[in-house]
Design an enzyme around this catalytic site. Structure first.
Site, mmCIF file in Angstrom:
data_model
loop_
_atom_site.group_PDB
_atom_site.id
_atom_site.type_symbol
_atom_site.label_atom_id
_atom_site.label_comp_id
_atom_site.label_asym_id
_atom_site.label_seq_id
_atom_site.Cartn_x
_atom_site.Cartn_y
_atom_site.Cartn_z
ATOM 1 N N GLU A 135 0.807 -1.227 0.000
ATOM 2 C CA GLU A 135 0.000 0.000 0.000
ATOM 3 C C GLU A 135 0.840 1.277 0.000
ATOM 4 O O GLU A 135 0.723 2.119 0.915
ATOM 5 C CB GLU A 135 -0.950 -0.010 1.195
ATOM 6 N N GLU A 184 -5.232 -8.753 0.433
ATOM 7 C CA GLU A 184 -5.940 -8.465 1.687
ATOM 8 C C GLU A 184 -7.399 -8.165 1.386
ATOM 9 O O GLU A 184 -7.712 -7.465 0.417
ATOM 10 C CB GLU A 184 -5.391 -7.217 2.405
HETATM 11 C C1 NOJ Z 1 -4.127 -2.598 5.072
HETATM 12 C C2 NOJ Z 1 -2.782 -2.764 5.710
HETATM 13 O O1 NOJ Z 1 -1.911 -3.368 4.791
HETATM 14 C C3 NOJ Z 1 -2.825 -3.573 6.996
HETATM 15 O O2 NOJ Z 1 -1.595 -3.443 7.611
HETATM 16 C C4 NOJ Z 1 -3.964 -3.103 7.849
HETATM 17 O O3 NOJ Z 1 -3.989 -3.747 9.080
HETATM 18 C C5 NOJ Z 1 -5.258 -3.329 7.089
HETATM 19 N N1 NOJ Z 1 -5.250 -2.523 5.923
HETATM 20 C C6 NOJ Z 1 -6.506 -2.964 7.886
HETATM 21 O O4 NOJ Z 1 -6.531 -1.605 8.100
#
Ligand code: NOJ
Length: 444
Positions: A165, A348
């Site tokens: 990200e 994710e």
């Molecule tokens: C994206 C992130 O990569 C991760 O570290 C985070 O915990 C999740 N979003 C949830 O916010």
């Protein structure tokens, strides 16, 4: 809706199913990175916690991988902590490299494919002290670290995520000031974004070159992990909202993805310079997906307002993060990368909630949309739920629980939630059944 209208949805053969974590959120005692320093200052984490020993995954990884195996996962996405590998500039920790080697081996022994992220939000303290992502040297520093990791572990790893990200790193750290280094400066946001794009490109070639030069018999697959929120106008009839949604999409989503595709560092982050090493520097696209963001131009941004001008519609289902549950947006975001003609992994997707039934529904409804995208021609090869276990949710602390495995932070006991077993059944069949779709009322 009559039962007959639902049909089982089957995923492609060889589909990767698993869950994801990141080092700082689960390992514990990552004392050498800039998040740790920020946490110690106090007052920054909403629930008053600090990452501390987190889930102690650093020590308990074997036991955790046993659970992963029992739950039927065939992939595990995790990150290597730069500040462990290079605790001081140019000084490499053999002990920590050895640790990660054991971690990867522990996965392979259990026939779980490792998917390794090289940067997941945290910088070594020394790197941050040199200006972090604002320093043009950050690009080469990250490349050098990448080479060290691949020289040491590259014989074992097929799947690499370069940077997790990157635009969230830039937005949260340099625009909204919600993550360290807590800057709210547009020029810095552009500079950080540009370096994070260049660092991805350099990392991509560094991995391929190192594997080749070392003669490792592995064909690495390297991708970016991009959160692609679905931006839409709050009021579709408002020209301003439509314009704002498009602007957010252009800046947060398109600029980075197009940059990788074309090799161009386009304005406003760069001046349109073309970088050969950046062009087409991906073998797959990792998509993180959580929510829809509705652009609302009637919300005026105050200088110190640390949020995006967005609205959650009245009556909408929300998560404990306050994010709207909007599975259809997942489909749209996925389809937005179809034009790049690359394999896609969902790196994710998940929900923070204390209500595990809500989590079950979230999973089923999102898998339904994922399957729609596959049906419509997107080459999706895997899905990783966020997260394997409850963990340190950055500036929110431990209160937000994303895990399919519950963690008791006093005893460190792990307990799979019902959603973990639901997910296990899906993995076993490589399909979501008609009954499951029916139960969570996914419209056909
Ligand atoms: C994206 C992130 O990569 C991760 O570290 C985070 O915990 C999740 N979003 C949830 O916010």
């Amino acid at each position: 809706m009559s039962k007959k209208e639902f049909k089982e949805i089957v995923f492609p053969p060889g589909f990767l199913w698993g869950a994801a974590t990141s080092a700082h959120q689960v390992e514990g005692n990552n004392t050498n990175n800039h998040w740790w320093v920020w946490e110690q200052e106090g007052g920054h984490i909403r629930d008053g916690s600090v990452s501390g020993r987190a889930c102690d995954h650093y020590n308990l990884y074997q036991q955790d991988f046993e659970l992963v195996r029992e739950l039927g996962h065939n992939v595990y996405r995790f990150s290597i902590e730069w500040s462990r590998i290079e605790p001081k500039e140019g000084k490499w920790s053999e002990k920590e490299i050895e640790h990660y080697r054991k971690v990867v081996e522990a996965l392979l022994e259990r026939k779980i494919t490792p998917m390794v992220t090289l940067h997941h939000f945290t910088n070594p303290i020394w790197m941050q002290d040199k200006g972090g992502w604002l320093n043009p040297k950050s690009v080469d520093l990250f490349e050098r670290y990448t080479r060290t990791v691949v020289e040491s572990l590259g014989d074992l790893i097929t799947f690499y995520n370069t940077i997790n990200e990157p635009m969230m790193v830039a937005v949260m750290g340099y625009l909204l000031g919600l993550h360290p280094p807590c800057r709210t400066d547009l020029a810095e946001f552009f500079t950080a974004g540009k370096h994070l794009l260049m660092a991805h490109g350099k990392c991509y070639s560094a991995i391929h070159e190192t594997v080749r030069d070392r003669g490792f018999k592995i064909k690495p697959q390297v991708g970016i992990v991009k959160q692609i929120p679905y931006f839409a106008p709050f009021n579709p009839h408002s020209e301003e909202d439509v314009k704002q949604a498009k602007l957010m999409d252009d800046i947060v989503n398109r600029w980075y993805l197009e940059g990788i595709q074309t090799g161009t560092v386009a304005p406003p982050f760069g001046s349109g310079e073309k970088l050969d090493y950046l062009e087409n520097s991906w073998d797959f696209i990792g998509v993180n997906w959580y929510t829809r963001i509705l652009a609302n131009s009637t919300i005026k941004l105050e200088a110190e307002q640390k949020t995006l001008p967005q609205t959650v519609p009245e009556g909408a289902e929300i998560t404990d993060m306050g994010w709207e549950v909007y599975p259809e947006g997942f489909y749209h975001s996925l389809m937005s990368v179809k034009k790049y003609k690359k394999p896609v992994y969902v790196t994710e997707n998940g929900i923070a909630t204390l209500n595990d039934e809500q989590r079950c529904r979230y999973i089923i409804r999102h898998l339904y949309q994922l399957h729609r995208a596959i049906h419509d021609g997107l080459d999706v090869r895997g899905y990783m739920y966020w997260s394997l276990m409850d963990n340190f949710e950055w500036a929110e602390g431990f209160a937000k629980r994303f895990g399919i495995i519950e963690v008791n932070y006093n005893t460190l006991e792990r307990k799979p939630r019902p959603s973990a077993y639901l997910y296990r059944d899906i993995i076993k069949r490589n399909a979501v059944t008609e009954q499951q779709l029916q139960k969570y009322s996914v419209s056909p």
